[in-house]
Design an enzyme around this catalytic site. Structure first.
Site, PDB file in Angstrom:
ATOM      1  N   ASP A   1      -1.408  10.047 -15.315  1.00 58.78           N
ATOM      2  CA  ASP A   1      -0.466  10.434 -14.251  1.00 58.78           C
ATOM      3  C   ASP A   1       0.477  11.553 -14.680  1.00 58.78           C
ATOM      4  OD1 ASP A   1      -1.279   8.524 -12.370  1.00 58.78           O
ATOM      5  OD2 ASP A   1      -0.059   6.967 -13.292  1.00 58.78           O
TER       6      ASP A   1
ATOM      7  N   GLY B   1      -4.935  -1.659 -16.083  1.00 60.78           N
ATOM      8  CA  GLY B   1      -6.375  -1.490 -16.278  1.00 60.78           C
ATOM      9  C   GLY B   1      -6.825  -1.995 -17.649  1.00 60.78           C
TER      10      GLY B   1
HETATM   11  C1  GLC Z   1      -0.804   3.577 -15.044  1.00 58.45           C
HETATM   12  C2  GLC Z   1      -1.431   3.782 -13.692  1.00 58.45           C
HETATM   13  C3  GLC Z   1      -2.842   4.317 -13.822  1.00 58.45           C
HETATM   14  C4  GLC Z   1      -2.892   5.508 -14.724  1.00 58.45           C
HETATM   15  C5  GLC Z   1      -2.235   5.211 -16.066  1.00 58.45           C
HETATM   16  C6  GLC Z   1      -2.142   6.419 -16.959  1.00 58.45           C
HETATM   17  O1  GLC Z   1      -1.416   2.522 -15.704  1.00 58.45           O
HETATM   18  O2  GLC Z   1      -1.446   2.587 -12.958  1.00 58.45           O
HETATM   19  O3  GLC Z   1      -3.335   4.658 -12.565  1.00 58.45           O
HETATM   20  O4  GLC Z   1      -4.227   5.876 -14.903  1.00 58.45           O
HETATM   21  O5  GLC Z   1      -0.928   4.742 -15.829  1.00 58.45           O
HETATM   22  O6  GLC Z   1      -1.268   7.392 -16.495  1.00 58.45           O
END
Ligand code: GLC
Length: 804
Positions: free
Chosen positions: A488, A705
């Protein structure tokens, strides 16, 4: 230091010291009625949405961090001494107050002993219902008769929207009414509006909730928080509990609670059981109906048994018995459960996420699905279809899909600058895994609408996803990062190129070709392989930097993540995805994984980059906003740790894969809770890296995740059990110290038993494989060779060539 232990037989984590370094939480309920509870009974409840349906209050980042919650206060009528059935909020000295909390699958129980009184509370939401139970059993373990007052406590919100409740007090302090009638406390927000409280479009409707106390007559109540707690009181010492005098307060605005009271007398050895029910709807309708049908203690027991069955059968889809008890606790119980919870709540409800990330984050959800396929293939398939309809006809995707009001075919396309580059690329991991799980090749031919207009087969959706990125490639032929890639914090400018996306596209093209071949569409396969070749050439031309793959190329041409960069010189994701995507040559794969070990690996996981970003342009590297060594700024982001495991396993390095897995396996830190601090049974989004003075402290539990990829990498890569279209593949990559393992796997309705033997301490390779005594060449057991109860036996070692 340790605060508890795993009880895998009961599928529980048992907390024996309540003063945990952070609140250790659990989830109750479902997406209709959700709830979160801490080991000290703190937490909140919500209807459908944690931000728009929040009807009981938790004050975020409070001191203590988990208050208020679901409390029972007990008061000795003779001595006036009082305590709570969870250690907090009263917080009696721990040398006098003994307590054990058991977090189970969507239920939590807390047992306590104080002043010769034993209490057992059980909290859960019955399957499919819109209310929760708090069951309390109180036992007199002393030799004298006792007279106790019991007070229940939960705090209502003044608006189901949490911002209205917490910040817009000039409005929300004038809209609630808590009233008491016929044994029910009812909280009505906007009582003058129609009582269509369950409407999906909640604007314009009242918001109603209720509580009641059963099992002993209600002898008093207070529904005004100010009266019960006292303006200068506290949850530790509410005025009404201290004085023992309930006042019968109600509210007209201000703050409301439900503090219902009853008296119990207990002879030595005697027990009494009480029941609290809390739900959404009107007390006189939904409340009454729930009490009529569900309030007998037999029914509570039956509902509890049903809840356990519901969850335990899901967890039973894959079980393993390995030489490592921590590995087993995660695979068999907690990582599987964590993944189901993450799948359910996305990133919308926890003690860290207040609900503002409402709905299903696109990339997160598509990834979350991969871990729940063995447990809930049909349900996960429906979710996957929903996500496919969140894709626009240009191949990009909505940032968030809101299941309750998503309208495929009717969603306006956002401006081009708002698209992220990676959203639909995650389909290349999840869609084939779904087809592998179900065997439904025809899924690729299923026609589904796009979010904005038009429709395509699933295969068509996949092709659009690839075209989206191929059409948005930069000056060096690498796909652009757009508004962000997986990271992000990466904003390369509209034409800046992200190598991670490059690798994902490379992977996707390979998967697409494979699917096309299975569907007998050789031209499609040819197209994908040609695109892959072109991309490979571009990658090899510009993206290798001595002993690593670069990170990205901004649209002004600046290359990030090169061997001689001062900051962010090595980026984890491009090394591991170089391997996962197959883009790295054998030599590059070896070298870049060595670089990961040298520059990024720590005892708590691999850092996302090194060194941290401190002076790079913040418009590009927004990671600079974070303290060095945290989150995206060279923190140990746990989400990619599973990919590190996969990359090592793909290179046949069982010892190394296992070492990386252990570094972020929460259970491995059970006895070092003072360092990791968060729940030892749950994955966290990130861990402080070595640049932080808090190296090893893990943060943001549950919703990440991390859970999905931890589960997938440990089961499909370390254990090597993978459902594929043609059958079940068993291709383990084990630490050489493991003599083998045993497992069971539910596969297309059949329970399959698997025994892997590793007599020579191999890390990879299958020397022989038999199914029900019959030898199979290779590692794939064709579906037609399997039946319910089949026994697969694998002996690891150097592969014996077919026919030898
Ligand atoms: C957070 C977000 C995910 C993103 C990750 C890395 O876990 O939920 O969507 O990929 O940050 O920025």
């Amino acid at each position: 230091m340790k605060y508890g232990h795993f009880d895998d037989d009961a599928r529980e984590y048992v907390i024996t010291r309540p003063d945990t370094p952070r609140s250790w939480t659990n989830y109750l309920g479902t997406t209709e009625y959700g709830a979160i509870i801490s080991n000290n009974a703190g937490g909140y409840s919500f209807f459908r949405s944690a931000s728009e349906g929040r009807f009981t209050r938790l004050r975020f980042n409070n001191v203590p961090m988990d208050q208020p919650g679901r409390y029972f206060y007990l008061r000795d009528q003779e001595s006036g001494d009082f305590w709570s059935t969870s250690w907090q909020p009263v917080g009696k000295p721990l040398d006098e107050y003994k307590t054990t909390c058991r977090h189970g699958t969507a239920y939590t129980s807390i047992e306590s002993e104080y002043s010769d009184i034993k209490t057992e509370t059980l909290y859960f939401v019955p399957v499919g219902q819109k209310f929760e139970y708090w069951k309390l059993k109180v036992t007199n373990t002393g030799s004298a008769p006792r007279k106790l007052s019991v007070f229940t406590y939960c705090e209502f919100t003044n608006h189901w929207n949490i911002d209205q409740d917490q910040f817009n007090l000039q409005y929300s302090q004038y809209i609630g009414k808590a009233t008491y009638q016929d044994g029910f406390a009812q909280m009505a927000v906007n009582d003058n509006l129609p009582h269509d409280w369950a409407s999906i479009k909640r604007d314009g409707n009242a918001m109603l909730s209720w509580t009641t106390l059963l099992g002993s007559p209600i002898t008093g109540y207070d529904l005004s928080r100010e009266t019960f707690i006292g303006t200068y009181g506290s949850y530790a010492k509410p005025d009404v509990v201290a004085s023992g005098e309930s006042t019968g307060s109600t509210t007209y605005g201000e703050n409301s609670c439900s503090a219902l009271r009853t008296e119990i007398e207990l002879a030595p050895g005697e027990s009494k059981e009480l029941l609290v029910m809390i739900g959404v709807g009107k007390a006189s309708i939904e409340g009454k109906a729930a009490v009529e049908e569900f309030s007998s203690l037999e029914r509570v027991d039956a509902e509890f048994a049903k809840l356990k069955d519901f969850w335990h059968s899901r967890l039973g889809a894959l079980t393993a018995k390995t030489p490592d008890a921590d590995f087993d606790s995660m695979v068999n119980v907690w990582n599987a459960y964590n993944s189901l919870i993450t799948y359910t709540w996305s990133r919308s409800a926890s003690f860290v996420y207040g609900g503002h990330r409402n709905g299903l984050g696109f990339r997160d959800t598509v990834q979350d699905i991969i871990a729940v396929l063995p447990a809930i293939p049909e349900e996960a398939g429906k979710r996957l279809e929903l996500m496919l309809t969140g894709q626009f006809s240009n191949g990009g995707a909505l940032p968030v899909v809101k299941p309750f009001d998503h309208e495929p075919g009717n969603t306006p396309m956002p401006p081009k600058e708002e698209f992220r580059s990676d959203d639909c690329l995650w389909f290349f991991n999840t869609v084939p895994a779904y087809v592998g799980e179900t065997g439904d090749l025809d899924f690729y031919n299923k026609v589904l609408p796009y979010a904005d207009e038009g429709e395509a087969t699933v295969l068509g959706h996949l092709r659009r996803a690839l075209e989206f990125n191929l059409e948005r490639s930069g000056a060096n032929g690498i796909p652009c990062g757009l508004a962000a890639d997986w990271n992000d914090c990466l904003k390369l400018g509209y034409n800046g190129e992200s190598l991670f996306v490059g690798f994902q596209v490379r992977y996707g093209l390979g998967v697409y070709a494979d699917i096309a071949n299975k569907l007998n569409l050789p031209e499609e396969a040819e197209w994908a392989l040609l695109q892959q070749k072109i991309l490979d050439a571009a990658i090899q031309k510009t993206c290798w930097s001595k002993d690593r793959f670069i990170w990205a190329i901004a649209d002004d041409g600046t290359v990030y993540g090169t061997h001689d960069s001062k900051e962010g010189a090595i980026y984890l994701n491009t090394q591991i995805w170089a391997v996962i995507s197959g883009a790295a040559t054998e030599e590059q794969a070896r070298i870049c994984m060595e670089s990961v070990k040298e520059h990024l690996a720590t005892d708590y996981g691999a850092q996302l980059c090194a060194p941290p970003v401190e002076t790079m342009p913040v418009e590009i590297m927004a990671a600079r906003l974070f303290n060095a060594g945290t989150k995206e700024n060279a923190g140990i982001f746990n989400h990619p740790q599973g990919w590190v495991v996969m990359a090592e396993a793909m290179l046949g390095k069982g010892d190394s894969a296992y070492e990386y897995y252990n570094a972020f396996n929460p259970a491995k830190f059970n006895d070092k809770a003072e360092i990791r601090q968060s729940e030892p049974y749950v994955h966290c989004q990130s861990t402080h890296a070595r640049y932080s003075p808090m190296h090893g402290a893990a943060r943001l539990p549950w919703l990440s995740g991390t859970s999905a990829w931890a589960y997938y990498s440990s089961t499909a890569y370390i254990l090597g059990i993978k459902a594929e279209l043609e059958g079940l593949r068993i291709d383990p990559c084990l630490p050489s110290s493991w003599p083998g393992y045993e497992a069971t796997r539910l596969f297309r309705g059949m329970n399959i038993n698997i025994t892997v033997k590793n007599p020579d301490g191999a890390e990879t390779g299958v020397a022989s494989l038999t199914v029900d005594g019959q030898t199979i060449d290779g590692t794939l057991v064709p579906t037609d060779k399997l039946k319910d109860g089949s026994q697969i036996e694998v002996i690891m070692g150097a592969a014996v060539p077919a026919g030898a």
